[in-house]
Motif scaffolding. Structure first.
Motif, short mmCIF file in Angstrom:
data_model
loop_
_atom_site.label_atom_id
_atom_site.label_comp_id
_atom_site.label_asym_id
_atom_site.label_seq_id
_atom_site.Cartn_x
_atom_site.Cartn_y
_atom_site.Cartn_z
N PRO A 41 0.86 -1.17 0.30
CA PRO A 41 0.21 -0.25 0.46
C PRO A 41 0.81 1.08 0.28
CG PRO A 41 -0.81 -1.53 1.50
CD PRO A 41 0.75 -2.42 1.17
N ARG A 58 1.86 2.20 -3.40
CA ARG A 58 0.62 2.78 -4.10
C ARG A 58 0.68 4.03 -3.78
NH1 ARG A 58 -1.11 -2.65 -3.20
NH2 ARG A 58 -2.86 -2.04 -1.97
N ARG A 60 -6.98 -5.56 -7.30
CA ARG A 60 -7.13 -3.72 -6.36
C ARG A 60 -8.18 -4.00 -5.51
NH1 ARG A 60 -2.38 -5.73 -5.32
NH2 ARG A 60 -0.74 -5.80 -6.40
N GLU A 90 -8.75 -0.21 -1.42
CA GLU A 90 -7.24 -0.59 -1.67
C GLU A 90 -7.10 1.01 -3.18
OE1 GLU A 90 -5.57 -4.42 -1.34
OE2 GLU A 90 -6.52 -4.38 -2.82
N ALA A 136 -4.54 4.79 -1.48
CA ALA A 136 -4.42 4.87 -1.88
C ALA A 136 -4.11 6.66 -2.83
CB ALA A 136 -3.20 4.31 -2.96
#
Length: 200
Positions: free
Chosen positions: A117, A120, A156, A160, A164
């Motif tokens: 994470p 990203r 993803r 998520e 990000a």
């Protein structure tokens, strides 16, 4: 993260993502008029199909890729044509893209390759830095939607993606789509750099 050796993939011809045709979701986005020809950065440009398609329609494009072999092939595709398009080998997480700011950033399946994470989030923050205020980033991302599969793009979740991106940029359109060349579900994620001092 142990980074995949993308150059080896190009050397070995293992390129399932390289369809040789411009991405239909990008084509629809541009032809619908949602972005006008402008200074553009493509991250993970590969062999240049999308960047060249954009340049043929008046966009001024810098295509970057971590794999030097991809950049060589993309440059060869230009075949000496006088297009507003060039390519450079660059690791976007490690080095800022030159020639910014850009009004439009595009990536097809680059953001989603990062497992952590934090990576990203760093990717999204670097996009925000590369964009001019009000500039747009279109990212096409492998989705957790659809049936289980053993191959294809990383998956993803919408959560998520939002976690990000939203600290760095405003998500203006996130909807289910499809990587048609691969018949797998994707996210169409359009984000915008907030205007300076507006909070919007």
């Amino acid at each position: 993260m142990a980074h995949r050796c993308w150059n080896e993939s190009y050397a070995g011809g293992e390129l399932p993502w390289d369809t040789g045709e411009p991405e239909p979701l990008l084509v629809e986005f541009v032809t619908s008029g949602r972005v006008a020809p402008t200074r553009t950065l493509e991250i993970g440009a590969g062999t240049g199909t999308n960047a060249i398609w954009l340049a043929e329609r008046g966009f001024e494009v810098l295509g970057i890729d971590v794999a030097p072999l991809a950049v060589e092939r993309a440059t060869a595709k230009l075949d000496g044509r006088d297009l507003g398009c060039r390519f450079q080998s660059l690791d976007f997480l490690a080095v800022s893209a030159p020639e910014g700011p850009f009004q439009f950033v595009f990536d097809r399946g680059c953001f989603h390759v990062f497992e952590e994470p934090e990576e990203r989030a760093r990717f999204a923050a670097r996009v925000a830095t590369a964009l001019a205020p009000g500039g747009l980033w279109l990212s096409l991302i492998g989705s957790t939607e659809g049936p289980p599969r053993e191959v294809g793009p990383p998956r993803r979740s919408a959560r998520e993606v939002a976690l990000a991106i939203e600290p760095a940029l405003e998500i203006v359109d996130l909807h289910a789509a499809e990587f048609r060349a691969h018949d797998v579900k994707a996210w169409f994620c359009l984000s915008r750099r907030r205007l300076e001092g507006s909070g919007e």
